[in-house]
Scaffold this active site. Sequence first.
Site, PDB file in Angstrom:
ATOM      1  N   GLY A  28      38.410  -1.591 -13.957  1.00  0.00           N
ATOM      2  CA  GLY A  28      38.578  -3.019 -13.713  1.00  0.00           C
ATOM      3  C   GLY A  28      37.925  -3.868 -14.789  1.00  0.00           C
ATOM      4  O   GLY A  28      37.215  -3.371 -15.672  1.00  0.00           O
ATOM      5  N   ASP A  29      38.240  -5.175 -14.753  1.00  0.00           N
ATOM      6  CA  ASP A  29      37.633  -6.181 -15.640  1.00  0.00           C
ATOM      7  C   ASP A  29      37.890  -5.919 -17.116  1.00  0.00           C
ATOM      8  O   ASP A  29      37.081  -6.281 -17.973  1.00  0.00           O
ATOM      9  CB  ASP A  29      36.105  -6.271 -15.398  1.00  0.00           C
ATOM     10  CG  ASP A  29      35.782  -6.626 -13.962  1.00  0.00           C
ATOM     11  OD1 ASP A  29      36.586  -7.333 -13.338  1.00  0.00           O
ATOM     12  OD2 ASP A  29      34.734  -6.174 -13.478  1.00  0.00           O
ATOM     13  N   GLY A  33      43.509 -10.583 -17.051  1.00  0.00           N
ATOM     14  CA  GLY A  33      43.853 -12.000 -16.878  1.00  0.00           C
ATOM     15  C   GLY A  33      44.235 -12.637 -18.202  1.00  0.00           C
ATOM     16  O   GLY A  33      45.239 -13.352 -18.294  1.00  0.00           O
ATOM     17  N   HIS A  57      40.258 -12.375 -12.175  1.00  0.00           N
ATOM     18  CA  HIS A  57      40.919 -12.382 -13.488  1.00  0.00           C
ATOM     19  C   HIS A  57      40.629 -13.713 -14.169  1.00  0.00           C
ATOM     20  O   HIS A  57      40.972 -14.771 -13.651  1.00  0.00           O
ATOM     21  CB  HIS A  57      42.435 -12.183 -13.323  1.00  0.00           C
ATOM     22  CG  HIS A  57      42.773 -10.829 -12.756  1.00  0.00           C
ATOM     23  ND1 HIS A  57      44.062 -10.402 -12.561  1.00  0.00           N
ATOM     24  CD2 HIS A  57      41.977  -9.792 -12.373  1.00  0.00           C
ATOM     25  CE1 HIS A  57      44.043  -9.168 -12.069  1.00  0.00           C
ATOM     26  NE2 HIS A  57      42.789  -8.787 -11.940  1.00  0.00           N
ATOM     27  N   THR A 262      39.201   1.765  -5.299  1.00  0.00           N
ATOM     28  CA  THR A 262      39.676   0.740  -4.378  1.00  0.00           C
ATOM     29  C   THR A 262      40.751   1.367  -3.477  1.00  0.00           C
ATOM     30  O   THR A 262      40.937   2.595  -3.488  1.00  0.00           O
ATOM     31  CB  THR A 262      40.152  -0.516  -5.152  1.00  0.00           C
ATOM     32  OG1 THR A 262      40.374  -1.568  -4.198  1.00  0.00           O
ATOM     33  CG2 THR A 262      41.423  -0.265  -5.956  1.00  0.00           C
ATOM     34  N   THR A 322      33.278 -11.327 -12.273  1.00  0.00           N
ATOM     35  CA  THR A 322      33.974 -12.587 -12.021  1.00  0.00           C
ATOM     36  C   THR A 322      34.037 -12.865 -10.520  1.00  0.00           C
ATOM     37  O   THR A 322      34.055 -14.013 -10.091  1.00  0.00           O
ATOM     38  CB  THR A 322      35.419 -12.483 -12.577  1.00  0.00           C
ATOM     39  OG1 THR A 322      35.355 -11.962 -13.900  1.00  0.00           O
ATOM     40  CG2 THR A 322      36.121 -13.817 -12.606  1.00  0.00           C
ATOM     41  N   ASP A 356      35.094  -8.302 -30.691  1.00  0.00           N
ATOM     42  CA  ASP A 356      34.014  -9.170 -31.178  1.00  0.00           C
ATOM     43  C   ASP A 356      32.660  -8.749 -30.597  1.00  0.00           C
ATOM     44  O   ASP A 356      31.628  -8.893 -31.251  1.00  0.00           O
ATOM     45  CB  ASP A 356      34.303 -10.635 -30.796  1.00  0.00           C
ATOM     46  CG  ASP A 356      34.566 -10.800 -29.292  1.00  0.00           C
ATOM     47  OD1 ASP A 356      35.387 -10.028 -28.761  1.00  0.00           O
ATOM     48  OD2 ASP A 356      33.943 -11.664 -28.654  1.00  0.00           O
TER      49      ASP A 356
HETATM   50  P1  GDP Z   1      40.150  -8.794 -15.616  1.00  0.00           P
HETATM   51  O1  GDP Z   1      39.635  -8.618 -14.229  1.00  0.00           O
HETATM   52  O2  GDP Z   1      40.720  -7.534 -16.177  1.00  0.00           O
HETATM   53  O3  GDP Z   1      41.115  -9.943 -15.728  1.00  0.00           O
HETATM   54  O4  GDP Z   1      38.883  -9.161 -16.515  1.00  0.00           O
HETATM   55  P2  GDP Z   1      37.727 -10.216 -16.149  1.00  0.00           P
HETATM   56  O5  GDP Z   1      38.268 -11.583 -16.253  1.00  0.00           O
HETATM   57  O6  GDP Z   1      37.063  -9.841 -14.870  1.00  0.00           O
HETATM   58  O7  GDP Z   1      36.671  -9.899 -17.275  1.00  0.00           O
HETATM   59  C1  GDP Z   1      36.986 -10.004 -18.608  1.00  0.00           C
HETATM   60  C2  GDP Z   1      36.018 -11.030 -19.261  1.00  0.00           C
HETATM   61  O8  GDP Z   1      36.081 -10.889 -20.652  1.00  0.00           O
HETATM   62  C3  GDP Z   1      36.389 -12.469 -18.972  1.00  0.00           C
HETATM   63  O9  GDP Z   1      35.214 -13.233 -18.898  1.00  0.00           O
HETATM   64  C4  GDP Z   1      37.211 -12.873 -20.183  1.00  0.00           C
HETATM   65  O10 GDP Z   1      37.190 -14.270 -20.425  1.00  0.00           O
HETATM   66  C5  GDP Z   1      36.495 -12.122 -21.258  1.00  0.00           C
HETATM   67  N1  GDP Z   1      37.291 -11.705 -22.410  1.00  0.00           N
HETATM   68  C6  GDP Z   1      38.569 -11.231 -22.441  1.00  0.00           C
HETATM   69  N2  GDP Z   1      38.884 -10.794 -23.670  1.00  0.00           N
HETATM   70  C7  GDP Z   1      37.786 -10.986 -24.438  1.00  0.00           C
HETATM   71  C8  GDP Z   1      37.468 -10.701 -25.800  1.00  0.00           C
HETATM   72  O11 GDP Z   1      38.263 -10.161 -26.560  1.00  0.00           O
HETATM   73  N3  GDP Z   1      36.213 -11.019 -26.219  1.00  0.00           N
HETATM   74  C9  GDP Z   1      35.300 -11.603 -25.410  1.00  0.00           C
HETATM   75  N4  GDP Z   1      34.100 -11.892 -25.925  1.00  0.00           N
HETATM   76  N5  GDP Z   1      35.555 -11.901 -24.124  1.00  0.00           N
HETATM   77  C10 GDP Z   1      36.780 -11.564 -23.644  1.00  0.00           C
HETATM   78  P1  IMO Z   2      39.738  -6.757 -11.364  1.00  0.00           P
HETATM   79  O1  IMO Z   2      41.151  -6.990 -10.921  1.00  0.00           O
HETATM   80  C1  IMO Z   2      36.077  -4.379 -11.173  1.00  0.00           C
HETATM   81  C2  IMO Z   2      35.509  -1.943  -7.593  1.00  0.00           C
HETATM   82  C3  IMO Z   2      34.309  -2.389  -6.780  1.00  0.00           C
HETATM   83  C4  IMO Z   2      33.930  -1.081  -6.128  1.00  0.00           C
HETATM   84  C5  IMO Z   2      35.280  -0.424  -5.850  1.00  0.00           C
HETATM   85  C6  IMO Z   2      35.810  -0.669  -4.445  1.00  0.00           C
HETATM   86  O2  IMO Z   2      38.957  -8.005 -11.560  1.00  0.00           O
HETATM   87  O3  IMO Z   2      39.683  -5.842 -12.526  1.00  0.00           O
HETATM   88  P2  IMO Z   2      36.838  -2.762  -3.175  1.00  0.00           P
HETATM   89  O4  IMO Z   2      36.227  -4.098  -2.877  1.00  0.00           O
HETATM   90  O5  IMO Z   2      38.125  -2.848  -3.922  1.00  0.00           O
HETATM   91  O6  IMO Z   2      36.952  -1.894  -1.957  1.00  0.00           O
HETATM   92  O7  IMO Z   2      35.757  -2.037  -4.123  1.00  0.00           O
HETATM   93  O8  IMO Z   2      36.189  -0.987  -6.782  1.00  0.00           O
HETATM   94  N1  IMO Z   2      36.478  -3.014  -7.900  1.00  0.00           N
HETATM   95  C7  IMO Z   2      36.534  -3.660  -9.063  1.00  0.00           C
HETATM   96  N2  IMO Z   2      35.754  -3.578 -10.148  1.00  0.00           N
HETATM   97  N3  IMO Z   2      37.149  -5.204 -11.179  1.00  0.00           N
HETATM   98  C8  IMO Z   2      37.960  -5.281 -10.105  1.00  0.00           C
HETATM   99  O9  IMO Z   2      39.084  -6.038 -10.088  1.00  0.00           O
HETATM  100  C9  IMO Z   2      37.651  -4.503  -8.965  1.00  0.00           C
HETATM  101  N4  IMO Z   2      38.229  -4.357  -7.765  1.00  0.00           N
HETATM  102  C10 IMO Z   2      37.502  -3.430  -7.123  1.00  0.00           C
HETATM  103  O10 IMO Z   2      33.287  -2.886  -7.613  1.00  0.00           O
HETATM  104  O11 IMO Z   2      33.253  -0.263  -7.056  1.00  0.00           O
HETATM  105 MG    MG Z   3      37.900  -8.889 -13.116  1.00  0.00          MG
END
Ligand code: GDP
Ligand code: IMO
Ligand code: MG
Length: 448
Positions: A28-29, A33, A57, A262, A322, A356
């Site tokens: 994840g993360d 987004g 996201h 998840t 996030t 970066d």
């Molecule tokens: P997602 O759940 O996959 O959509 O990712 P998240 O939004 O939870 O976490 C990604 C974080 O990295 C966010 O704060 C974005 O704004 C940030 N982000 C995405 N791409 C880049 C990048 O290339 N460099 C940096 N420094 N931040 C980034």
């Molecule tokens: P995005 O879409 C990061 C992780 C939780 C936990 C496990 C189970 O932002 O990438 P849950 O609440 O789904 O039953 O949790 O999965 N987890 C995520 N970690 N980004 C996410 O979503 C996640 N969605 C669930 O931290 O370890």
């Molecule tokens: Mg995320």
Amino acid sequence: MSNATSPSKEVQLSAATHHACVVGMGWGDEGKGKIVDLLAGEFDVVVRFNGGANAGHTVRIGSDSFALHLLPSGVLRDKAVSVIGPGVVVDPVALVEEIEGLESRGIDLSGRLMISDRAHLVMPYHKLEDRLRDSGAQGKKIGTTAKGIGPCYAEKMLRSSAFRMVDLVHLERQAERLKAVCDRKRAILTAMGADDASLAGGEVEFEQIRATLESTRQKLSRFVAETTAWLDDAVCKGRQLLFESANGMLLDIDHGTFPYVTASHTGLNGVPAGAGVSPHLVRRCVGVSKAYATRVGNGPFPSELMDERGERIREVGREYGTTTGRARRCGWLDAVSLRQTKLLGGVTEIAMMHMDTLSGMDEVGICTGYHLRGETLRSIPADAEDYAAVEPEFEMLPGWKDDVSGVTQFDALPAEARQYVQRVEELVGAPITMVSVGPERNQTIHRS
Ligand code: GDP
Ligand code: IMO
Ligand code: MG
């Protein structure tokens, strides 16, 4: 049904068009987004198909930052229609908050948001059950987001006590069943350890839940629709569909690092069922991975850095959740798990994020192999204890000193950064078509 939905026509059109899917290749993360928002400008419809408000996201547009949980990350492109598919578990209170949050920032979703009438509802008692189950007293502590995701999907499988969006619209038909379910939940949750204090939020109070649902019904009903036929029709009209995964492939319920996962299918495998489209529709699947690895919550992480290098990545990359604000665990990119999620996620190309963030490190590592009790493993072992005991093998490459956040062409990256990208391509076996050097749309290097 009109001939516009005949299978032969669908196959013909899907071959001629370029529907795509964005999936996370890690835990994840990864930056889904940003990539969905970036691509959404070229698509007519953006569809969420799995997960719920556990997703967070982020989309950055100039100085504005948007954290989306249930709404697809295409909502900030005013030409794209957003669809929440049948496979998503919707917390109606969280969704209303999210819609109103956007409205207060001048973003109106009228006429461009559809919520499947088949999507299941996350109820207040699901969130309490999530907290109780994940307390550690009921088995393994997963470190969930406490958004009620697991209990809601479990309820869906049980069927008789589940509620869906269509039930919200016809709430008056559900009163008797809702009352019976609330009474039963009180008994179950009390047996699980809920005391009066933990039930003080009205998690099992029928009247309170009914009143809350009624207020969300008033706000959401106009968006609820039969999305499956609508999407089929859109495909037949030649509209381009983009599917947005929540969570990551290593969190997939069947293929992830169970039980630290998840409760849904998080790759291209989730699209046909969760969105309600043909399994033959999507040919392009963008796998998103950071240039390193992160994980929130519990579970094995072989390439985790427990030293100052991990802390540095967390601070420079602002690696805090996030959705929950939790500090993310950080480590080197793991080519072994990426190879596996490339296959299982149906990934055809990779977007590599956060280049970066690695700038300024003396050297950067890639995990290239797993060893367990003297044996080399080909893939992630099924048993989490084995996975935790894996000895990772690393390849170290020279780092790059320059700030790359303003670089727009691949050739303008420092040689070491290019070498790193190319080595990951070789090891994972997929082209890296986008390299992200910052959170904003224009901080993206496109490679052909
Ligand atoms: P997602 O759940 O996959 O959509 O990712 P998240 O939004 O939870 O976490 C990604 C974080 O990295 C966010 O704060 C974005 O704004 C940030 N982000 C995405 N791409 C880049 C990048 O290339 N460099 C940096 N420094 N931040 C980034
Ligand atoms: P995005 O879409 C990061 C992780 C939780 C936990 C496990 C189970 O932002 O990438 P849950 O609440 O789904 O039953 O949790 O999965 N987890 C995520 N970690 N980004 C996410 O979503 C996640 N969605 C669930 O931290 O370890
Ligand atoms: Mg995320």
